[in-house]
Design an enzyme around this catalytic site. Structure first.
Site, short mmCIF file in Angstrom:
data_model
loop_
_atom_site.label_atom_id
_atom_site.label_comp_id
_atom_site.label_asym_id
_atom_site.label_seq_id
_atom_site.Cartn_x
_atom_site.Cartn_y
_atom_site.Cartn_z
N HIS A 157 -46.39 12.63 -16.07
CA HIS A 157 -47.00 12.64 -17.41
C HIS A 157 -46.78 11.27 -18.03
O HIS A 157 -45.70 10.68 -17.88
CB HIS A 157 -46.38 13.72 -18.30
CG HIS A 157 -46.63 15.10 -17.77
ND1 HIS A 157 -47.83 15.75 -17.96
CD2 HIS A 157 -45.86 15.92 -17.04
CE1 HIS A 157 -47.78 16.92 -17.36
NE2 HIS A 157 -46.60 17.06 -16.79
N TYR A 206 -50.55 7.83 -25.63
CA TYR A 206 -50.84 7.65 -24.20
C TYR A 206 -50.95 6.18 -23.78
O TYR A 206 -51.16 5.90 -22.60
CB TYR A 206 -52.14 8.38 -23.84
CG TYR A 206 -52.06 9.87 -24.08
CD1 TYR A 206 -51.09 10.64 -23.44
CD2 TYR A 206 -52.93 10.51 -24.96
CE1 TYR A 206 -51.00 12.00 -23.67
CE2 TYR A 206 -52.85 11.87 -25.19
CZ TYR A 206 -51.88 12.61 -24.54
OH TYR A 206 -51.78 13.95 -24.76
N ASN A 210 -51.14 14.30 -12.19
CA ASN A 210 -51.01 14.47 -13.63
C ASN A 210 -51.95 15.62 -13.98
O ASN A 210 -53.16 15.42 -14.10
CB ASN A 210 -51.39 13.20 -14.41
CG ASN A 210 -51.14 13.38 -15.90
OD1 ASN A 210 -51.02 14.52 -16.38
ND2 ASN A 210 -51.07 12.28 -16.64
O1 CA2 Z 1 -48.68 12.85 -21.09
C1 CA2 Z 1 -49.50 13.21 -20.23
O2 CA2 Z 1 -49.79 12.54 -19.24
C2 CA2 Z 1 -50.23 14.55 -20.43
O3 CA2 Z 1 -50.40 15.14 -19.14
C3 CA2 Z 1 -51.59 14.20 -21.03
C4 CA2 Z 1 -52.40 15.44 -21.40
C5 CA2 Z 1 -51.60 16.42 -22.24
O4 CA2 Z 1 -52.32 17.62 -22.42
C6 CA2 Z 1 -50.26 16.76 -21.58
O5 CA2 Z 1 -49.54 17.61 -22.45
C7 CA2 Z 1 -49.46 15.51 -21.31
C8 CA2 Z 1 -53.66 15.04 -22.20
C9 CA2 Z 1 -54.55 14.07 -21.50
C10 CA2 Z 1 -55.69 13.70 -22.41
O6 CA2 Z 1 -55.56 12.34 -22.76
C11 CA2 Z 1 -56.38 11.82 -23.72
C12 CA2 Z 1 -56.30 10.47 -23.88
C13 CA2 Z 1 -57.09 9.83 -24.80
C14 CA2 Z 1 -57.98 10.58 -25.57
C15 CA2 Z 1 -58.06 11.93 -25.40
C16 CA2 Z 1 -57.25 12.56 -24.46
#
Ligand code: CA2
Length: 147
Positions: free
Chosen positions: A100, A23, A74
Site C-alpha cells: 500500500h 498517495y 496493491n
Molecule cells: O494506500 C494504498 O495504496 C491503498 O491501497 C490505495 C487505495 C485505498 O483504497 C486503500 O485503502 C489504500 C485507493 C487507491 C485509489 O487511489 C486514488 C488516487 C488518486 C485519486 C483517486 C484515487
C-alpha cells in the site's frame, strides 16, 4: 532471470491526479518505471498491470501463479472487501507481497483490515512508491534464499 507480476487494483490509474497528500504526486506510470529500474538492478523482469475489475485481477493472480516466480499486489479498495482476491491469492504457491502507498493503519478504521493480507507472505504499507521498491527487494531476498 526471475519474472514477477505487479498487480494494481481499482482507481490506482488515477494516481497523481488527486489526493497527493495521501498517495503522493507520482503517477502509476512513474511507479511502473521505478519498478522496472529496481527490478533490473536485481536481475528481475516485471510485468506491471492495473485493473478496475475484480474478476480480471483474480485471473491475473491465477496466471501469475502458473507462470511467474513472484507477485506484488496493491489490491487498493478490494483488499478491504474481496474474499475472491483472498481466495485467488490462497490458491497460488509463489511468494506474494501486498503493498500500500499509504499507511492503512493510520487511516480510517475500515482500512485497517484487508482480507488479502491473510493470503500473502507479508505486507508493506506507508512508504509511498517506495513500498513497491521494498516489495521487489523482499522478493529478491526470497529468491536468493530459495536458490
Ligand atoms: O494506500 C494504498 O495504496 C491503498 O491501497 C490505495 C487505495 C485505498 O483504497 C486503500 O485503502 C489504500 C485507493 C487507491 C485509489 O487511489 C486514488 C488516487 C488518486 C485519486 C483517486 C484515487
Amino acid at each position: 532471470m526471475h519474472h514477477i507480476v505487479v498487480v494494481n487494483g481499482p482507481n490506482l490509474n488515477m494516481l497523481g491526479s488527486r489526493e497527493p497528500s495521501i498517495y503522493g504526486a507520482e503517477t502509476l506510470e512513474d511507479i511502473h518505471k521505478l519498478c522496472d529500474k529496481t527490478a533490473t538492478s536485481h536481475s528481475i523482469k516485471v510485468d506491471f498491470r492495473q485493473s478496475n475489475h475484480e474478476g480480471e485481477l483474480v485471473t491475473w493472480i491465477q496466471e501469475a501463479g502458473r507462470a511467474a516466480a513472484g507477485l506484488i499486489i496493491n489490491p487498493a479498495g478490494f483488499g478491504h472487501t474481496s474474499v475472491a482476491l483472498m481466495d485467488a491469492l490462497l490458491s497460488i504457491k509463489i511468494p506474494a507481497i501486498e503493498v500500500h502507498l499509504s499507511n492503512i493503519y493510520k487511516r480510517e478504521e475500515f482500512r485497517h483490515h484487508t482480507y488479502t493480507a491473510r493470503a500473502v507472505h507479508g505486507v508493506i504499507s506507508g512508504f509511498g512508491s517506495h513500498s513497491y521498491v521494498l516489495a521487489i527487494e523482499a522478493l529478491s531476498n526470497i529468491f536468493k534464499k530459495n536458490a
